[in-house]
Design an enzyme around this catalytic site. Structure first.
Site, short mmCIF file in Angstrom:
data_model
loop_
_atom_site.label_atom_id
_atom_site.label_comp_id
_atom_site.label_asym_id
_atom_site.label_seq_id
_atom_site.Cartn_x
_atom_site.Cartn_y
_atom_site.Cartn_z
N ARG A 110 -3.31 8.11 5.15
CA ARG A 110 -3.01 6.91 5.92
C ARG A 110 -3.24 7.06 7.41
NH1 ARG A 110 -3.74 3.58 1.76
NH2 ARG A 110 -2.41 4.16 0.02
N GLU A 138 14.72 -0.69 -0.72
CA GLU A 138 14.18 -1.80 0.06
C GLU A 138 15.22 -2.90 0.19
OE1 GLU A 138 10.44 -3.35 -1.35
OE2 GLU A 138 10.31 -4.83 0.26
N GLN A 164 0.84 -1.21 0.00
CA GLN A 164 0.00 0.00 0.00
C GLN A 164 0.87 1.25 0.00
OE1 GLN A 164 -2.70 0.16 3.31
NE2 GLN A 164 -4.20 -1.16 2.33
#
Lengths: 306, 306, 306, 306
Positions: free
Chosen positions: B223, B120, B109
């Site tokens: 969020r 990452e 998300q």
């Protein structure tokens, strides 16, 4: 002179201040902070802030918890590897914020680099200064006869003199009228957002420009290139010096792989292979167009001797 | 426990280091630097670096030469004005870099916010840790019967127990097999880039995530919202606390104008005007659909009392 | 089989429809529209829409009023020139929209290309299909011993069999449990946004992905490259075929200058010059590291013979 | 007149051409294709290409295989829902390409919208036309006395006449000198990249501008707003008309939720609640600053009567 005494005093005050931080500090960049480095006749570049250093690049590439025990030489090797293999995201982990004063026609090229943050001095809100870029005689060049968007020989004598006269007189007159139009003495005074339209593209503007290192390298590769227009190239070259002191490993890798490197096409690589095998390759046998062959030969010949 | 003793030692070492800088320093943020704040059962958020403070926002908006003599109250007023009038570029002049450990389904998300920089942890290159998100019983909710993409009542008893059993057993087994497949003891060992495909979406990954303040506010508005999935909302809420200490004026304006604000449509504004004029407006006379009217009423009613 | 009969019928219906338009039409692409080209065991790529053709690239580069009288050969030459000189904006004037079905671990790599528009099938809202990627035996490779993030030799015999067993059994079980958890027969039924966390990364998802030609070329250069993971490379290769039929001049230039080309560093160019001058250059005398020298030699040797 | 006869002939030729396509076709937009709609004294906006229609928005939101059997009224409801809940990605699935001719000072505002693709007419390569924006008398306004970056009363009489004289004479002279400087008759001829710096900001430039619908709406919300400078607002308003015919459902939702809507802060919502409950709220008791309160009252009062 790009900076007034009052502005210089503000800069000096900023430079005199020092505070402790836990963040990564790049000593080479701390030296440059806030100082206005002159570019062209009234412009400058100065660093307002930065984030990260060489170690921040490898730290992000490794997603590490600390600076770790990896040696400095490992950092340099990894940075070269990342640059060679077009890994862009670790370089995005460094960020720089510049304050730039530059002619409007340079700003119009500059802004085409979209992956950056910009706050420009507002001519709707504020009054622009009477400062115009007038090229030095040694940069007053004719239209190139071989390159449709470049410069050729220097202008000379009466022609050069007339150009300078026009540039100076037209910008002075435009600014006089700008001032007259916006004046509210004895009249309403034209809105600034309208009056600015009378000002020519050599007037100076200024902005805060923030960009990550990967996108800055992209900007520098295009704008510090020999084919870039001189008036933007001098800004790029000044920024190159600052970056070299900020992230020396990354900058050296950038110089080697990007600024000094060249991309050869499939056809060009094939020609190199045939030449190394002893074959005499010509434009006709290369499969390249004339323009492409000329550029290929220039790459093989390398930078001209001084 | 999200952090090993060795990792904590690296963090402590980073926190113990302090160096002088000429850059803008945000004291509230310095306190947080590097500390891993726990989120969910194995995740965390920690600040790796930041650029700028409240003053950097107004400094960019003014394109100033120094911190200037403007008062702090002017800074707050200008920041509120900029936020209210959707001026985004001055907020882009602040930047933050986070190290986040989070379940893969949350990461999927999160990454949809494109205007950010990410590195990452690579499961092609490295081996993932045996850490899976298992919801606490108080977050084990049923599919909502009113909202097609939300949660409803809590699961109870045997149903809840079975869910937890499945999640725990399946992830444990998947990881056992992952380890067996990549092991090179007595066998070739499957490539990591393939073996990872056996791991479920509740495994933890981690990344460095860097974003400017404007885009961070956009992320937080979506969020930290009550309609966001709980598992990403807790990250957003933790980040809100950090930002409140970093740029207190900007954060307060964000709370007032964005987090706590609401956008009313042309029709909704018309209804408000009619209601203030004493008219009894119903869904039928409002021109709104049923869903829209329900949301409009909820906005007028305000947050429920505790 | 990636497509159900009902889906195929919808696709056939779309393909059967034809309407007149004044827009640029690319005949090669019209042929492909809507057709689902299979990739991997359950995936596909299909073109939903496109904007522009080869002529649109040169039309934008010239900022022209019409298609103009320029000849087709001029178009090809200009496109090659633009590609060679890294002019990116004319290629941004073409756009393509794809519908892609792909395993989640491939989607996670893909989404890292940020300059694109994405709408993904929502597992908060909908139920995912029971479709998992199980590698064919000829793609079941061991971890590479020379490249930390690549594949080496094929797995064989019992080891390969066990891997396939694990992948099949674990995904089947995970899906069974997913279904059981979300079922609302005789129980509340776990929220979909939670249940999905039990599903492994080889489950298929799907999305609409829209991107301009410049950024698509960037994606293809990285993902159609021999070093890209096989499971994303097959998607890139399928897209390459579609692009070749859409904008043949641009694609051929891309193949020559990007896919088949190579960037040589300053040091590497220096070595080429010395070699062409007859010098025997070794790794030691090249100034390159061992890894860099190996890559340089591979570039000079060219693609291996079949 | 913004268009020459030759250009008009090219446009007519483009409009006369029609080809079959399998793609989504927006009949309302086909009507507008290529036509140059005049804006200001020499500018225009014309649509060169588009991708998608209202159905393409819902198709992407649903990640569907075909146009499906969903009714048109479902499409409208879904589009309104998506707009109301700030779902941006489905709107990004439509794309438009415009050819715009506009004064440089307008182009400088316009280009600040970064999420778009641009090819501008090159004044390094080509010679600019002798076309300058001269405001009509009814747009010749004074600097606002209440808004630091807006316009106030109209200029009148001698003051207005003098402004127009300056603007006309200065741009005519600047262009004469531009022509003289670049002329290669009897002299070398100044490089175009230098000569352009003499031209004022009211000269016209032109570009191809391509943008997705979500980002176009963002542009239109800011630039079709009453506070936008008149000279860019007229472009935005012309584009609004085109978009209304292209994606009527999306445009209507945009008008309701964005153009005609307003965002109320937490404090403002609190005031509305208190007012609806019968309380007399003043600026003092509102918690808002004077400026904020004035804007809040203006929102409640609504658009002024004609």
């Amino acid at each position: 002179m790009p900076i007034t005494a009052e502005q210089q005093a503000q800069i000096d005050e900023e430079r005199a201040r020092s505070q402790p931080t836990r963040r990564a500090v790049a000593p080479g960049m701390e030296e440059h902070l806030y100082t206005a480095y002159p570019v062209l006749d009234h412009g400058f570049v100065r660093v307002i802030d930065y984030m990260g250093d060489d170690a921040a690049i490898t730290q992000a590439a490794r997603v590490s918890y600390g600076k770790g025990t990896k040696s400095v030489s490992n950092d340099e090797g990894l940075i070269r590897y990342l640059m060679r293999h077009w890994h862009s995201t670790p370089f995005e982990m460094c960020e720089i914020k510049l304050h730039v004063k530059l002619p409007v026609f340079v700003a119009r090229q500059w802004i085409r680099h979209r992956t950056a943050n910009v706050n420009e001095y507002s001519a709707r809100y504020s009054i622009l200064d009477r400062e115009f870029y007038i090229p030095a005689p040694e940069h007053l060049a004719a239209q190139s006869v071989v390159n449709n968007q470049g410069r050729g020989e220097l202008l000379e004598g009466a022609e050069a003199a007339r150009v300078l006269d026009y540039l100076k007189a037209d910008s002075a007159r435009a600014y006089d009228h700008y001032e007259e139009m916006i004046s509210d003495e004895g009249q309403a005074g034209l809105a600034r957002e309208l009056a600015r339209m009378n000002l020519p593209a050599n007037i100076y503007t200024q902005w805060y420009w923030k960009v990550d290192l990967h996108n800055l390298f992209h900007f520098l590769r295009l704008r510090a290139d020999a084919h870039a227009q001189y008036e933007i190239r001098v800004y790029a070259e000044e920024i190159c010096k600052l970056v070299a002191d900020w992230v020396p490993f990354a900058y050296t890798a950038f110089e080697d792989y990007r600024l000094g490197g060249a991309t050869l096409s499939d056809r060009a690589l094939d020609c190199v292979r045939r030449m190394l095998a002893g074959e005499e390759v010509t434009q006709e046998s290369s499969g390249m167009s004339k323009g492409e062959w000329r550029e290929f030969r220039a790459t093989l010949d390398g930078p001209a001797e001084a």
